[in-house]
Design a protein around this motif. Structure first.
Motif, PDB file in Angstrom:
ATOM      1  N   ALA A 101       0.802  -1.220   0.000  1.00 18.07           N
ATOM      2  CA  ALA A 101       0.000   0.000   0.000  1.00 18.07           C
ATOM      3  C   ALA A 101       0.835   1.270   0.000  1.00 18.07           C
ATOM      4  O   ALA A 101       0.405   2.299  -0.562  1.00 18.07           O
ATOM      5  CB  ALA A 101      -0.932   0.000   1.214  1.00 18.07           C
ATOM      6  N   LEU A 160      -0.633   5.034  -1.463  1.00 18.43           N
ATOM      7  CA  LEU A 160      -1.422   5.867  -0.559  1.00 18.43           C
ATOM      8  C   LEU A 160      -1.405   7.337  -0.983  1.00 18.43           C
ATOM      9  O   LEU A 160      -0.356   7.881  -1.337  1.00 18.43           O
ATOM     10  CB  LEU A 160      -0.896   5.731   0.868  1.00 18.43           C
ATOM     11  N   THR A 161      -2.578   7.969  -0.928  1.00 18.95           N
ATOM     12  CA  THR A 161      -2.718   9.373  -1.302  1.00 18.95           C
ATOM     13  C   THR A 161      -3.133  10.200  -0.082  1.00 18.95           C
ATOM     14  O   THR A 161      -3.469   9.654   0.977  1.00 18.95           O
ATOM     15  CB  THR A 161      -3.794   9.531  -2.386  1.00 18.95           C
ATOM     16  N   GLN A 189      -5.852  11.756   0.235  1.00 16.94           N
ATOM     17  CA  GLN A 189      -7.254  11.407   0.520  1.00 16.94           C
ATOM     18  C   GLN A 189      -7.340  10.147   1.377  1.00 16.94           C
ATOM     19  O   GLN A 189      -8.187  10.054   2.270  1.00 16.94           O
ATOM     20  CB  GLN A 189      -8.020  11.201  -0.785  1.00 16.94           C
ATOM     21  N   ASP A 190      -6.453   9.184   1.098  1.00 16.49           N
ATOM     22  CA  ASP A 190      -6.438   7.959   1.897  1.00 16.49           C
ATOM     23  C   ASP A 190      -6.113   8.279   3.360  1.00 16.49           C
ATOM     24  O   ASP A 190      -6.734   7.724   4.269  1.00 16.49           O
ATOM     25  CB  ASP A 190      -5.402   6.976   1.351  1.00 16.49           C
ATOM     26  N   VAL A 210      -9.023   9.691   5.196  1.00 17.58           N
ATOM     27  CA  VAL A 210      -9.943   8.618   5.595  1.00 17.58           C
ATOM     28  C   VAL A 210      -9.412   7.899   6.831  1.00 17.58           C
ATOM     29  O   VAL A 210     -10.161   7.635   7.787  1.00 17.58           O
ATOM     30  CB  VAL A 210     -10.152   7.609   4.443  1.00 17.58           C
ATOM     31  N   PHE A 238      -7.570  -1.564   5.585  1.00 19.65           N
ATOM     32  CA  PHE A 238      -7.358  -0.422   4.694  1.00 19.65           C
ATOM     33  C   PHE A 238      -6.154  -0.598   3.757  1.00 19.65           C
ATOM     34  O   PHE A 238      -6.276  -0.355   2.547  1.00 19.65           O
ATOM     35  CB  PHE A 238      -7.212   0.868   5.506  1.00 19.65           C
ATOM     36  N   ARG A 287      -6.982  -2.873   0.923  1.00 18.61           N
ATOM     37  CA  ARG A 287      -7.946  -2.252   0.012  1.00 18.61           C
ATOM     38  C   ARG A 287      -7.232  -1.270  -0.918  1.00 18.61           C
ATOM     39  O   ARG A 287      -7.502  -1.231  -2.123  1.00 18.61           O
ATOM     40  CB  ARG A 287      -9.030  -1.538   0.833  1.00 18.61           C
ATOM     41  N   VAL A 288      -6.309  -0.479  -0.357  1.00 16.33           N
ATOM     42  CA  VAL A 288      -5.551   0.471  -1.165  1.00 16.33           C
ATOM     43  C   VAL A 288      -4.654  -0.255  -2.163  1.00 16.33           C
ATOM     44  O   VAL A 288      -4.485   0.180  -3.306  1.00 16.33           O
ATOM     45  CB  VAL A 288      -4.697   1.393  -0.261  1.00 16.33           C
TER      46      VAL A 288
END
Length: 219
Positions: A95, A99-100, A102-103, A106, A136, A139-140
């Motif tokens: 990940a 990762l950004t 925005q991530d 969250v 998470f 998912r990323v």
């Protein structure tokens, strides 16, 4: 929804909540007849509810004995948490490049939701958020097979939290998971692969140690 399905859902929720609130303890027997009389319904939906609870590892259906609240061994706990460590450290390494900002927004929101669930003593909400935090990275990473395995193991871990965690009696300033989850997020944010792997290993070891030392809320 049919009456049968509504009764099944009610029986499932009532027995699950009794286990979560420690009104039913590991090793305690639960009979269809007893639940039927308590909830004033037939045994058929209760039997279906027991099947659901068994699939979640909250009860065991024992031949000639009926249902018994699951009492996981320390070996079982160790096996699940060791496998979770392997999968979740791998997911984190995948990940990190993806990762950004925005991530991370969250993730920090999930950390705040976790604190709020503890303040409100909302065990079900805590488990929901806890599962989202742990899943998470997978998912990323967009690895559906890895995500499936991590979510499955998280669901198994939920049963151990329900059976052994002292959620309702632990003050929020003594909760270990909140700062440990924050440390994992900080390492992810710093793109520190070895650091996040160590943070995950430390968190899993800490949780395993606490759960292994407890057999019920009364210990």
């Amino acid at each position: 929804m049919s009456t049968k399905k509504r009764n099944e859902e009610m029986a499932y929720e009532k027995v699950k909540r009794a286990i979560m609130l420690k009104r039913l303890n590991p090793g305690q027997r639960i009979t269809e007849d007893w639940v039927s009389k308590e909830l004033n319904m037939s045994r058929t939906p209760i039997r279906a509810a027991f099947k659901r609870l068994e699939s979640e590892k909250l009860i065991e259906l024992v031949p000639n004995k009926g249902a018994v609240v699951h009492n996981p061994s320390n070996k079982e706990l160790e096996d699940v948490f060791n496998l979770r460590t392997v999968l979740e450290t791998y997911a984190a390494s995948l990940a990190i490049p993806e990762l950004t900002s925005q991530d991370f927004a969250v993730l920090y929101d999930l950390l705040n939701q976790e604190k709020e669930a503890y303040r409100k003593k909302d065990f079900e909400e805590f488990m929901r958020v806890n599962g989202l935090i742990h899943a998470f990275p997978a998912r990323v990473a967009n690895n559906k097979f890895l995500l499936h395995e991590i979510e499955t193991l998280n669901q198994w871990s939920d049963c151990y939290l329900i059976l052994r965690d002292e959620f309702y009696s632990t003050p929020i300033d003594e909760v270990k998971s909140i700062p440990e989850h924050k440390e994992i997020v900080l390492k992810l944010e710093n793109r520190d692969t070895s650091g996040v792997e160590e943070a995950i290993r430390s968190h899993m070891a800490s949780t395993l140690k606490d759960l292994s030392n407890r057999t019920s809320i009364f210990n």
